[in-house]
Design a protein around this motif. Structure first.
Motif, mmCIF file in Angstrom:
data_model
loop_
_atom_site.group_PDB
_atom_site.id
_atom_site.type_symbol
_atom_site.label_atom_id
_atom_site.label_comp_id
_atom_site.label_asym_id
_atom_site.label_seq_id
_atom_site.Cartn_x
_atom_site.Cartn_y
_atom_site.Cartn_z
ATOM 1 N N MET A 162 -40.162 74.872 -30.114
ATOM 2 C CA MET A 162 -39.279 75.408 -29.096
ATOM 3 C C MET A 162 -39.062 74.377 -27.993
ATOM 4 S SD MET A 162 -40.928 79.186 -29.074
ATOM 5 C CE MET A 162 -39.918 80.009 -27.862
ATOM 6 N N GLY A 163 -37.783 74.173 -27.649
ATOM 7 C CA GLY A 163 -37.469 73.237 -26.583
ATOM 8 C C GLY A 163 -37.441 71.782 -27.023
ATOM 9 N N GLU A 164 -37.773 71.505 -28.290
ATOM 10 C CA GLU A 164 -37.794 70.104 -28.740
ATOM 11 C C GLU A 164 -36.823 69.820 -29.864
ATOM 12 O OE1 GLU A 164 -41.559 68.286 -29.514
ATOM 13 O OE2 GLU A 164 -42.482 69.266 -27.794
ATOM 14 N N GLY A 165 -36.742 70.732 -30.818
ATOM 15 C CA GLY A 165 -35.879 70.464 -31.962
ATOM 16 C C GLY A 165 -36.604 70.779 -33.251
ATOM 17 N N GLN A 166 -35.994 70.366 -34.352
ATOM 18 C CA GLN A 166 -36.503 70.737 -35.663
ATOM 19 C C GLN A 166 -37.025 69.531 -36.428
ATOM 20 O OE1 GLN A 166 -32.779 72.498 -37.036
ATOM 21 N NE2 GLN A 166 -33.826 74.450 -37.258
ATOM 22 N N VAL A 167 -38.028 69.775 -37.244
ATOM 23 C CA VAL A 167 -38.489 68.755 -38.179
ATOM 24 C C VAL A 167 -38.569 69.371 -39.574
ATOM 25 C CG1 VAL A 167 -39.836 67.454 -36.472
ATOM 26 C CG2 VAL A 167 -40.947 69.237 -37.796
ATOM 27 N N GLY B 203 -46.343 73.473 -23.541
ATOM 28 C CA GLY B 203 -46.791 74.082 -22.297
ATOM 29 C C GLY B 203 -46.991 75.591 -22.373
ATOM 30 N N ALA B 204 -46.844 76.166 -23.566
ATOM 31 C CA ALA B 204 -46.923 77.626 -23.703
ATOM 32 C C ALA B 204 -48.301 78.139 -23.306
ATOM 33 C CB ALA B 204 -46.621 78.029 -25.142
ATOM 34 N N THR B 205 -48.313 79.305 -22.710
ATOM 35 C CA THR B 205 -49.594 79.918 -22.329
ATOM 36 C C THR B 205 -50.134 80.732 -23.499
ATOM 37 O OG1 THR B 205 -48.568 81.957 -21.593
ATOM 38 C CG2 THR B 205 -48.770 80.194 -19.961
ATOM 39 N N LEU B 206 -51.389 81.068 -23.383
ATOM 40 C CA LEU B 206 -52.038 81.886 -24.396
ATOM 41 C C LEU B 206 -51.253 83.181 -24.626
ATOM 42 C CD1 LEU B 206 -55.814 81.692 -24.461
ATOM 43 C CD2 LEU B 206 -54.781 83.777 -25.236
ATOM 44 N N GLY B 207 -50.835 83.827 -23.532
ATOM 45 C CA GLY B 207 -50.080 85.075 -23.647
ATOM 46 C C GLY B 207 -48.747 84.907 -24.366
ATOM 47 N N LEU C 54 -40.165 78.325 -39.574
ATOM 48 C CA LEU C 54 -41.370 78.419 -38.769
ATOM 49 C C LEU C 54 -41.005 78.004 -37.356
ATOM 50 C CD1 LEU C 54 -44.379 78.854 -39.128
ATOM 51 C CD2 LEU C 54 -44.610 76.459 -39.696
ATOM 52 N N ILE C 55 -41.367 78.805 -36.384
ATOM 53 C CA ILE C 55 -41.062 78.458 -34.997
ATOM 54 C C ILE C 55 -42.368 78.320 -34.242
ATOM 55 C CG2 ILE C 55 -39.952 79.221 -32.861
ATOM 56 C CD1 ILE C 55 -37.781 80.457 -34.562
ATOM 57 N N LEU C 56 -42.581 77.151 -33.652
ATOM 58 C CA LEU C 56 -43.823 76.889 -32.925
ATOM 59 C C LEU C 56 -43.533 76.871 -31.425
ATOM 60 C CD1 LEU C 56 -45.367 74.084 -35.159
ATOM 61 C CD2 LEU C 56 -45.924 76.520 -35.123
ATOM 62 N N PRO C 57 -44.512 77.298 -30.642
ATOM 63 C CA PRO C 57 -44.308 77.329 -29.194
ATOM 64 C C PRO C 57 -44.274 75.919 -28.621
ATOM 65 C CG PRO C 57 -46.569 77.910 -29.760
ATOM 66 C CD PRO C 57 -45.832 77.778 -31.047
ATOM 67 N N PRO C 58 -43.695 75.741 -27.435
ATOM 68 C CA PRO C 58 -43.700 74.435 -26.793
ATOM 69 C C PRO C 58 -45.112 74.089 -26.322
ATOM 70 C CG PRO C 58 -42.785 76.080 -25.320
ATOM 71 C CD PRO C 58 -43.048 76.765 -26.624
#
Length: 95
Positions: free
Chosen positions: A9-14, A77-81, A71-75
């Motif tokens: 998220m916020g970066e792009g796809q691989v 800086g994402a928090t635990l919540g 598959l979508i991964l968090p950025p």
């Protein structure tokens, strides 16, 4: 064995080969354990390691590529919540 499209998220796809999934799953399991224990610093370190691994093993897709992400991964800086909201029963990475 095929490839899967992963979005950070916020970066792009691989594009990532399925053969790397076992390695990523190990980090995903660690992440789940740390979340269950409420280990914020450990969680953050493991999330960074997981994203780093995806960037290292994956092949970046052009920004205008519109492949559906499997598959979508968090950025980073994402928090635990925030990550808890993204998680499926299997963690971030299925399987």
């Amino acid at each position: 064995m095929g490839d899967m499209i992963v979005r950070i998220m916020g970066e792009g796809q691989v594009k990532l080969s399925d053969s790397h999934l076992p390695e990523l799953n190990k980090l995903d399991d660690e992440l789940l354990a740390e979340m269950e224990n409420g280990d914020g610093p450990g969680f953050r370190a493991t999330l960074h390691a997981l994203l780093e691994k995806v960037r290292e093993l994956g092949e970046p897709l052009p920004d205008d590529s519109l492949e559906p992400s499997e598959l979508i991964l968090p950025p980073p800086g994402a928090t635990l919540g925030e990550v808890q909201e993204l998680l499926g029963d299997d963690g971030l990475i299925p399987g």
